[in-house]
Design an enzyme around this catalytic site. Structure first.
Site, PDB file in Angstrom:
ATOM      1  CB  THR A 175     -26.970  27.824 -29.861  1.00  0.00           C
ATOM      2  OG1 THR A 175     -27.879  27.316 -28.874  1.00  0.00           O
ATOM      3  CG2 THR A 175     -25.573  27.281 -29.613  1.00  0.00           C
ATOM      4  CG  ASN A 208     -25.085  37.074 -12.322  1.00  0.00           C
ATOM      5  OD1 ASN A 208     -24.241  36.307 -11.894  1.00  0.00           O
ATOM      6  ND2 ASN A 208     -26.373  36.859 -12.180  1.00  0.00           N
ATOM      7  CG  LEU A 245     -30.323  37.691 -28.021  1.00  0.00           C
ATOM      8  CD1 LEU A 245     -28.973  37.381 -27.418  1.00  0.00           C
ATOM      9  CD2 LEU A 245     -30.424  39.164 -28.426  1.00  0.00           C
ATOM     10  CB  THR A 261     -24.798  32.611  -3.195  1.00  0.00           C
ATOM     11  OG1 THR A 261     -25.072  31.209  -3.254  1.00  0.00           O
ATOM     12  CG2 THR A 261     -25.810  33.308  -2.330  1.00  0.00           C
ATOM     13  CD  GLN A 262     -22.290  28.277  -5.214  1.00  0.00           C
ATOM     14  OE1 GLN A 262     -21.358  27.910  -5.916  1.00  0.00           O
ATOM     15  NE2 GLN A 262     -22.106  28.726  -3.985  1.00  0.00           N
ATOM     16  CD  GLU A 263     -27.660  33.227 -11.082  1.00  0.00           C
ATOM     17  OE1 GLU A 263     -27.529  34.261 -11.759  1.00  0.00           O
ATOM     18  OE2 GLU A 263     -28.766  32.773 -10.752  1.00  0.00           O
ATOM     19  CG  LEU A 302     -34.361  29.819 -24.764  1.00  0.00           C
ATOM     20  CD1 LEU A 302     -33.745  31.201 -24.901  1.00  0.00           C
ATOM     21  CD2 LEU A 302     -35.827  29.920 -24.404  1.00  0.00           C
ATOM     22  NE  ARG A 309     -37.343  41.092 -25.938  1.00  0.00           N
ATOM     23  CZ  ARG A 309     -38.652  40.899 -26.108  1.00  0.00           C
ATOM     24  NH1 ARG A 309     -39.413  40.641 -25.061  1.00  0.00           N
ATOM     25  NH2 ARG A 309     -39.175  40.883 -27.319  1.00  0.00           N
ATOM     26  CG  HIS A 326     -30.641  28.861 -17.955  1.00  0.00           C
ATOM     27  ND1 HIS A 326     -31.735  29.544 -18.454  1.00  0.00           N
ATOM     28  CD2 HIS A 326     -31.132  27.703 -17.457  1.00  0.00           C
ATOM     29  CE1 HIS A 326     -32.833  28.822 -18.271  1.00  0.00           C
ATOM     30  NE2 HIS A 326     -32.497  27.707 -17.660  1.00  0.00           N
TER      31      HIS A 326
HETATM   32  N1  LIG Z   1     -31.188  32.739 -29.083  1.00  0.00           N
HETATM   33  C1  LIG Z   1     -30.985  32.762 -27.746  1.00  0.00           C
HETATM   34  N2  LIG Z   1     -31.360  33.850 -27.042  1.00  0.00           N
HETATM   35  C2  LIG Z   1     -31.166  33.878 -25.702  1.00  0.00           C
HETATM   36  C3  LIG Z   1     -30.610  32.771 -25.030  1.00  0.00           C
HETATM   37  C4  LIG Z   1     -30.212  31.634 -25.811  1.00  0.00           C
HETATM   38  O1  LIG Z   1     -29.665  30.627 -25.267  1.00  0.00           O
HETATM   39  N3  LIG Z   1     -30.424  31.667 -27.159  1.00  0.00           N
HETATM   40  N4  LIG Z   1     -30.522  32.791 -23.624  1.00  0.00           N
HETATM   41  C5  LIG Z   1     -31.438  33.750 -23.006  1.00  0.00           C
HETATM   42  C6  LIG Z   1     -31.423  33.887 -21.521  1.00  0.00           C
HETATM   43  N5  LIG Z   1     -32.606  33.190 -20.998  1.00  0.00           N
HETATM   44  C7  LIG Z   1     -32.343  32.165 -20.130  1.00  0.00           C
HETATM   45  O2  LIG Z   1     -31.198  31.975 -19.651  1.00  0.00           O
HETATM   46  C8  LIG Z   1     -33.914  33.542 -21.389  1.00  0.00           C
HETATM   47  C9  LIG Z   1     -34.262  34.890 -21.498  1.00  0.00           C
HETATM   48  C10 LIG Z   1     -35.550  35.239 -21.911  1.00  0.00           C
HETATM   49  C11 LIG Z   1     -36.498  34.261 -22.206  1.00  0.00           C
HETATM   50  C12 LIG Z   1     -37.859  34.674 -22.680  1.00  0.00           C
HETATM   51  O3  LIG Z   1     -38.768  33.864 -22.773  1.00  0.00           O
HETATM   52  N6  LIG Z   1     -38.004  35.972 -22.996  1.00  0.00           N
HETATM   53  C13 LIG Z   1     -39.263  36.530 -23.516  1.00  0.00           C
HETATM   54  C14 LIG Z   1     -39.608  37.773 -22.731  1.00  0.00           C
HETATM   55  C15 LIG Z   1     -39.635  37.480 -21.243  1.00  0.00           C
HETATM   56  C16 LIG Z   1     -39.649  38.762 -20.409  1.00  0.00           C
HETATM   57  O4  LIG Z   1     -39.562  39.874 -20.989  1.00  0.00           O
HETATM   58  O5  LIG Z   1     -39.727  38.631 -19.155  1.00  0.00           O
HETATM   59  C17 LIG Z   1     -39.088  36.930 -24.990  1.00  0.00           C
HETATM   60  O6  LIG Z   1     -37.918  37.212 -25.406  1.00  0.00           O
HETATM   61  O7  LIG Z   1     -40.130  37.030 -25.659  1.00  0.00           O
HETATM   62  C18 LIG Z   1     -36.160  32.922 -22.083  1.00  0.00           C
HETATM   63  C19 LIG Z   1     -34.873  32.551 -21.667  1.00  0.00           C
HETATM   64  C20 LIG Z   1     -31.230  35.110 -23.598  1.00  0.00           C
HETATM   65  N7  LIG Z   1     -31.524  35.000 -25.007  1.00  0.00           N
HETATM   66  N1  LIG Z   2     -33.102  33.315 -18.416  1.00  0.00           N
HETATM   67  C1  LIG Z   2     -32.176  34.309 -17.958  1.00  0.00           C
HETATM   68  C2  LIG Z   2     -32.337  34.457 -16.463  1.00  0.00           C
HETATM   69  O1  LIG Z   2     -33.366  34.147 -15.886  1.00  0.00           O
HETATM   70  N2  LIG Z   2     -31.279  34.978 -15.835  1.00  0.00           N
HETATM   71  C3  LIG Z   2     -31.311  35.175 -14.415  1.00  0.00           C
HETATM   72  O2  LIG Z   2     -31.743  36.496 -14.125  1.00  0.00           O
HETATM   73  C4  LIG Z   2     -31.173  36.854 -12.887  1.00  0.00           C
HETATM   74  C5  LIG Z   2     -30.583  38.227 -13.112  1.00  0.00           C
HETATM   75  O3  LIG Z   2     -30.019  38.691 -11.997  1.00  0.00           O
HETATM   76  P1  LIG Z   2     -29.063  39.968 -12.093  1.00  0.00           P
HETATM   77  O4  LIG Z   2     -29.717  40.967 -13.036  1.00  0.00           O
HETATM   78  O5  LIG Z   2     -29.026  40.448 -10.683  1.00  0.00           O
HETATM   79  O6  LIG Z   2     -27.736  39.489 -12.628  1.00  0.00           O
HETATM   80  C6  LIG Z   2     -30.109  35.803 -12.516  1.00  0.00           C
HETATM   81  O7  LIG Z   2     -30.595  34.910 -11.546  1.00  0.00           O
HETATM   82  C7  LIG Z   2     -29.914  35.076 -13.818  1.00  0.00           C
HETATM   83  O8  LIG Z   2     -29.559  33.713 -13.663  1.00  0.00           O
END
Ligand SMILES: Nc1nc2c(c(=O)[nH]1)N[C@@H](CN(C=O)c1ccc(C(=O)N[C@@H](CCC(=O)O)C(=O)O)cc1)CN2
Ligand SMILES: NCC(=O)N[C@@H]1O[C@H](COP(=O)([O-])[O-])[C@@H](O)[C@H]1O
Length: 197
Positions: free
Chosen positions: A149, A18, A101, A180-182, A152, A99, A117
């Site tokens: 925000t 991406n 945040l 592909t849509q991402e 999560l 991660r 996402h």
């Molecule tokens: N405060 C926020 N932080 C993040 C958001 C958000 O909306 N608010 N979006 C995520 C992205 N994400 C899904 O799109 C996502 C990323 C990571 C996790 C998660 O459970 N992470 C674990 C570790 C997992 C791993 O290392 O494989 C963790 O942080 O302990 C859930 C959703 C980005 N951050």
């Molecule tokens: N929760 C966050 C998450 O799962 N994100 C997903 O990780 C992949 C990263 O691909 P990329 O590193 O090739 O962009 C993508 O499919 C994205 O939607």
């Protein structure tokens, strides 16, 4: 922002497809000339993230902060923010950044922090979205670009795309169709944001 340049900082954890799509779109569409926008840095929590090599090849500044090297999530986020802020970001883009945040980090970038996402939010927040959609018998899946925000994956939705879930789909085949849509909606969403800055 220096000289009215709108710096974009992209955070990744893996291959960065991406991120690469955004970089290539910005180059092809000349975002620097048209909008004064540029990808200023690519930063990862994984030193071995494949996307870092691509960014370096493109001459983009990179940094890697191993989250495992920090005593707490807050400590990691503080160093991450300090690293990001060296690039004076107008926009921070989470592109496969894995991660969660902290509220302090999110507040620091309020209104200029977005994420992609791999589900049709509000369905399937969190991880393993494709398998969960298949297990739930969904006929459609997709991807969402949203503002980040503290809670999560529930921030305001900016764009979405839908794909069919096909008979026999695995998490891998569905993920590939969604990806592909991402690559369509994420550059489109970032372009819309930099145009509005
Ligand atoms: N405060 C926020 N932080 C993040 C958001 C958000 O909306 N608010 N979006 C995520 C992205 N994400 C899904 O799109 C996502 C990323 C990571 C996790 C998660 O459970 N992470 C674990 C570790 C997992 C791993 O290392 O494989 C963790 O942080 O302990 C859930 C959703 C980005 N951050
Ligand atoms: N929760 C966050 C998450 O799962 N994100 C997903 O990780 C992949 C990263 O691909 P990329 O590193 O090739 O962009 C993508 O499919 C994205 O939607």
């Amino acid at each position: 922002m220096k000289n009215n340049v709108k710096n974009i900082v992209i955070l990744i954890s893996g291959g960065g497809s991406n991120m690469a799509t955004i970089v290539k779109t910005a180059q092809q569409e000349k975002w620097d000339q048209r909008y004064g926008a540029r990808v200023a840095a690519v930063i990862s929590n994984k030193p071995d993230a494949g996307g870092l090599a691509f960014a370096r090849e493109q001459g983009i500044a990179t940094a890697a902060l191993d989250h495992k090297a920090f005593a707490s999530r807050e400590a990691f986020d503080a160093e991450l923010a300090a690293t990001i802020d060296r690039h004076q970001p107008a926009l921070v883009v989470l592109a496969g950044f894995m991660r969660i945040l902290t509220p302090g980090f999110v507040a620091h970038y309020a209104g200029r922090l977005i994420n992609i996402h791999p589900s049709l939010l509000p369905a399937f927040t969190g991880l393993h979205t494709h398998q969960r959609a298949i297990d739930a018998g969904c006929k459609f899946a997709g991807v969402t670009v949203h503002q980040v925000t503290a809670e999560l994956d529930v921030g305001p939705i900016l764009d979405q795309a839908v794909v069919p879930v096909l008979p026999g789909d695995t998490a891998e085949t569905l993920a590939a169709r969604v990806l592909t849509q991402e690559h369509v909606i994420f550059p489109r969403a970032v372009r819309a944001l930099v145009q509005a800055l």
